[in-house]
Write a protein that holds these residues in place. Structure first.
Motif, mmCIF file in Angstrom:
data_model
loop_
_atom_site.group_PDB
_atom_site.id
_atom_site.type_symbol
_atom_site.label_atom_id
_atom_site.label_comp_id
_atom_site.label_asym_id
_atom_site.label_seq_id
_atom_site.Cartn_x
_atom_site.Cartn_y
_atom_site.Cartn_z
ATOM 1 N N ALA A 87 -9.030 -13.855 -26.854
ATOM 2 C CA ALA A 87 -9.223 -12.455 -26.456
ATOM 3 C C ALA A 87 -8.275 -11.993 -25.362
ATOM 4 N N ARG A 88 -7.681 -12.944 -24.653
ATOM 5 C CA ARG A 88 -6.827 -12.586 -23.516
ATOM 6 C C ARG A 88 -7.576 -11.666 -22.545
ATOM 7 N N ALA A 89 -8.803 -12.025 -22.270
ATOM 8 C CA ALA A 89 -9.669 -11.218 -21.405
ATOM 9 C C ALA A 89 -9.231 -11.319 -19.943
ATOM 10 N N VAL A 128 -35.513 -16.023 -24.440
ATOM 11 C CA VAL A 128 -34.374 -16.141 -23.536
ATOM 12 C C VAL A 128 -33.194 -15.533 -24.277
ATOM 13 N N THR A 129 -32.545 -14.580 -23.613
ATOM 14 C CA THR A 129 -31.394 -13.905 -24.191
ATOM 15 C C THR A 129 -30.188 -14.157 -23.305
ATOM 16 N N ILE A 130 -29.107 -14.578 -23.917
ATOM 17 C CA ILE A 130 -27.853 -14.778 -23.196
ATOM 18 C C ILE A 130 -26.801 -13.890 -23.841
ATOM 19 N N THR A 131 -26.146 -13.100 -23.014
ATOM 20 C CA THR A 131 -25.102 -12.203 -23.483
ATOM 21 C C THR A 131 -23.803 -12.555 -22.773
ATOM 22 N N VAL A 132 -22.756 -12.766 -23.558
ATOM 23 C CA VAL A 132 -21.428 -13.040 -23.013
ATOM 24 C C VAL A 132 -20.536 -11.882 -23.437
ATOM 25 N N ARG A 133 -19.990 -11.164 -22.433
ATOM 26 C CA ARG A 133 -19.131 -10.007 -22.702
ATOM 27 C C ARG A 133 -17.746 -10.260 -22.130
ATOM 28 N N ASP A 134 -16.729 -9.895 -22.893
ATOM 29 C CA ASP A 134 -15.376 -9.938 -22.341
ATOM 30 C C ASP A 134 -14.692 -8.601 -22.594
ATOM 31 N N ASP A 135 -13.634 -8.359 -21.843
ATOM 32 C CA ASP A 135 -12.881 -7.112 -21.982
ATOM 33 C C ASP A 135 -11.567 -7.354 -22.709
ATOM 34 N N GLY A 136 -11.553 -8.365 -23.555
ATOM 35 C CA GLY A 136 -10.331 -8.757 -24.251
ATOM 36 C C GLY A 136 -9.951 -7.840 -25.394
ATOM 37 N N VAL A 137 -9.083 -8.346 -26.241
ATOM 38 C CA VAL A 137 -8.487 -7.547 -27.308
ATOM 39 C C VAL A 137 -9.440 -7.289 -28.468
ATOM 40 N N GLY A 138 -10.561 -8.016 -28.530
ATOM 41 C CA GLY A 138 -11.482 -7.824 -29.653
ATOM 42 C C GLY A 138 -10.852 -8.293 -30.951
ATOM 43 N N PHE A 139 -11.567 -8.093 -32.032
ATOM 44 C CA PHE A 139 -11.036 -8.479 -33.338
ATOM 45 C C PHE A 139 -11.808 -7.766 -34.423
ATOM 46 N N ASP A 140 -11.273 -7.800 -35.615
ATOM 47 C CA ASP A 140 -11.934 -7.237 -36.778
ATOM 48 C C ASP A 140 -12.607 -8.396 -37.522
ATOM 49 N N PRO A 141 -13.949 -8.499 -37.458
ATOM 50 C CA PRO A 141 -14.622 -9.639 -38.091
ATOM 51 C C PRO A 141 -14.391 -9.722 -39.588
ATOM 52 N N ALA A 142 -14.026 -8.623 -40.219
ATOM 53 C CA ALA A 142 -13.801 -8.625 -41.668
ATOM 54 C C ALA A 142 -12.373 -9.011 -42.038
ATOM 55 N N ALA A 143 -11.491 -9.152 -41.053
ATOM 56 C CA ALA A 143 -10.098 -9.483 -41.335
ATOM 57 C C ALA A 143 -10.000 -10.868 -41.972
ATOM 58 N N ARG A 144 -9.099 -10.993 -42.918
ATOM 59 C CA ARG A 144 -8.951 -12.246 -43.657
ATOM 60 C C ARG A 144 -8.668 -13.431 -42.730
ATOM 61 N N ALA A 145 -7.784 -13.260 -41.759
ATOM 62 C CA ALA A 145 -7.438 -14.362 -40.851
ATOM 63 C C ALA A 145 -8.661 -14.833 -40.072
ATOM 64 N N PRO A 148 -11.158 -4.225 -32.680
ATOM 65 C CA PRO A 148 -9.848 -4.348 -32.047
ATOM 66 C C PRO A 148 -9.732 -3.461 -30.799
ATOM 67 N N ARG A 149 -9.194 -4.052 -29.738
ATOM 68 C CA ARG A 149 -8.941 -3.385 -28.453
ATOM 69 C C ARG A 149 -10.202 -2.937 -27.726
ATOM 70 N N SER A 150 -11.367 -3.530 -28.039
ATOM 71 C CA SER A 150 -12.582 -3.085 -27.350
ATOM 72 C C SER A 150 -13.441 -4.235 -26.828
ATOM 73 N N GLY A 151 -12.873 -5.433 -26.696
ATOM 74 C CA GLY A 151 -13.647 -6.546 -26.169
ATOM 75 C C GLY A 151 -14.644 -7.087 -27.180
ATOM 76 N N THR A 152 -15.376 -8.087 -26.735
ATOM 77 C CA THR A 152 -16.351 -8.741 -27.601
ATOM 78 C C THR A 152 -17.621 -9.027 -26.814
ATOM 79 N N THR A 153 -18.752 -8.837 -27.472
ATOM 80 C CA THR A 153 -20.056 -9.187 -26.905
ATOM 81 C C THR A 153 -20.745 -10.152 -27.860
ATOM 82 N N VAL A 154 -21.099 -11.315 -27.339
ATOM 83 C CA VAL A 154 -21.850 -12.315 -28.095
ATOM 84 C C VAL A 154 -23.230 -12.361 -27.461
ATOM 85 N N ARG A 155 -24.249 -12.181 -28.296
ATOM 86 C CA ARG A 155 -25.633 -12.160 -27.791
ATOM 87 C C ARG A 155 -26.474 -13.123 -28.602
#
Length: 134
Positions: free
Chosen positions: A60-62, A76-93, A121-128
């Motif tokens: 992500a280069r956060a 118990v809920t754990i949320t990890v947020r970054d301000d990185g480049v994000g990604f398109d989960p549907a992208a083939r790669a 893309p370009r909006s970070g990632t949140t894993v919950r």
């Protein structure tokens, strides 16, 4: 061994300190309530957090990452947020090399919980991840 000795929250806090120093990231930990879990659940949750943090650094280069741990109800809920480049989960790669994402989801499900990933893309990632106590 650190996890067993210090517990999930303290271990994640130490990891964030090291991550911040080693990679020049702003790394924050916030804890709400008392996230008490069985040690086997702590191990699985710790592995999920490790993978999310690893992804934030490697892909992500956060510039900042935040981990919120909430144990205020029957879950118990754990949320990890970054301000990185994000990604398109549907992208083939991404689909072709999803081992880490699949592993996180399987770990959450093995605890009777759920894992959600919000990103673009370009909006970070949140894993919950949310798991029941006990």
């Amino acid at each position: 061994p650190r996890l067993e000795a210090d517990g999930l929250v303290a271990t994640v806090g130490k990891d964030l300190e090291v991550l911040g120093r080693a990679h020049g990231l702003k790394a924050d930990l916030r804890v709400h309530g008392t996230p008490e879990l069985a040690s086997t659940a702590e191990v699985e949750l710790y592995r999920i957090v490790q993978e999310a943090l690893n992804n934030a650094v490697r892909h992500a280069r956060a510039e900042s990452v935040a981990v919120d741990v909430d144990g205020t109800d029957g879950t118990v809920t754990i949320t990890v947020r970054d301000d990185g480049v994000g990604f398109d989960p549907a992208a083939r790669a991404i689909r072709e090399r999803r081992l880490g994402l699949t592993s996180m989801r399987e770990r959450a499900e093995s605890l009777g919980g759920t894992l959600t990933i919000e990103t673009a893309p370009r909006s970070g990632t949140t894993v919950r991840v949310e798991v029941p106590r006990g």
